[in-house]
Design a protein around this motif. Structure first.
Motif, PDB file in Angstrom:
ATOM      1  N   ARG A 184      -3.257  -1.075   4.281  1.00 49.16           N
ATOM      2  CA  ARG A 184      -4.484  -0.047   4.574  1.00 49.16           C
ATOM      3  C   ARG A 184      -4.280   0.577   5.437  1.00 49.16           C
ATOM      4  O   ARG A 184      -4.497   1.993   5.785  1.00 49.16           O
ATOM      5  CB  ARG A 184      -6.572   0.125   3.643  1.00 49.16           C
ATOM      6  N   MET A 207       0.457  -1.159   0.289  1.00 46.01           N
ATOM      7  CA  MET A 207       0.140   0.192   0.180  1.00 46.01           C
ATOM      8  C   MET A 207       0.734   1.242   0.315  1.00 46.01           C
ATOM      9  O   MET A 207       1.817   0.971   0.608  1.00 46.01           O
ATOM     10  CB  MET A 207      -1.215  -0.059   1.192  1.00 46.01           C
ATOM     11  N   THR A 230      -3.135   1.056  -3.830  1.00 43.64           N
ATOM     12  CA  THR A 230      -2.106  -0.394  -4.048  1.00 43.64           C
ATOM     13  C   THR A 230      -0.445  -0.458  -4.911  1.00 43.64           C
ATOM     14  O   THR A 230      -0.783   0.168  -5.113  1.00 43.64           O
ATOM     15  CB  THR A 230      -3.059  -1.652  -4.069  1.00 43.64           C
TER      16      THR A 230
END
Length: 101
Positions: free
Chosen positions: A47, A1, A73
């Motif tokens: 996240r 991420m 991502t």
């Protein structure tokens, strides 16, 4: 991420410039790397950790300007196209250093 922070801050007065320098330095201290002028990126393991860093950024926001964040991502980030110029080969820009415990 990846967490990207993009900003446009005023620099007309000395107070504005001081706020700009303080914000930029705080981003660097949080582990961000400059991707372009006023665009900074940081690798996050999830996240949830990206949201945590985003909340930490709200602690040192300047009073004026425009600041935006974007979570993408690794797969999306790696699909970035360079239309001119070359990508940075800095090891900090690589997800290979990310260790998930």
């Amino acid at each position: 991420m990846r967490l990207l922070v993009m900003f446009d801050l005023p620099t007309e007065t000395s107070a504005d410039r001081k706020a700009y320098r303080h914000f930029r330095k705080a981003l660097l201290n949080e582990g961000f790397m400059m991707l372009q002028y006023s665009v900074y990126v940081r690798v996050c393991v999830s996240r949830q950790s990206a949201k945590f860093i985003e909340r930490r950024i709200t602690n040192f926001l300047p009073d004026k300007g425009l600041i935006q964040s974007l979570m993408v991502t690794e797969q999306q980030y790696n699909k970035m196209h360079f239309l001119i110029g070359k990508p940075k080969t800095d090891v900090r820009n690589s997800s290979e250093r990310t260790l998930i415990l």
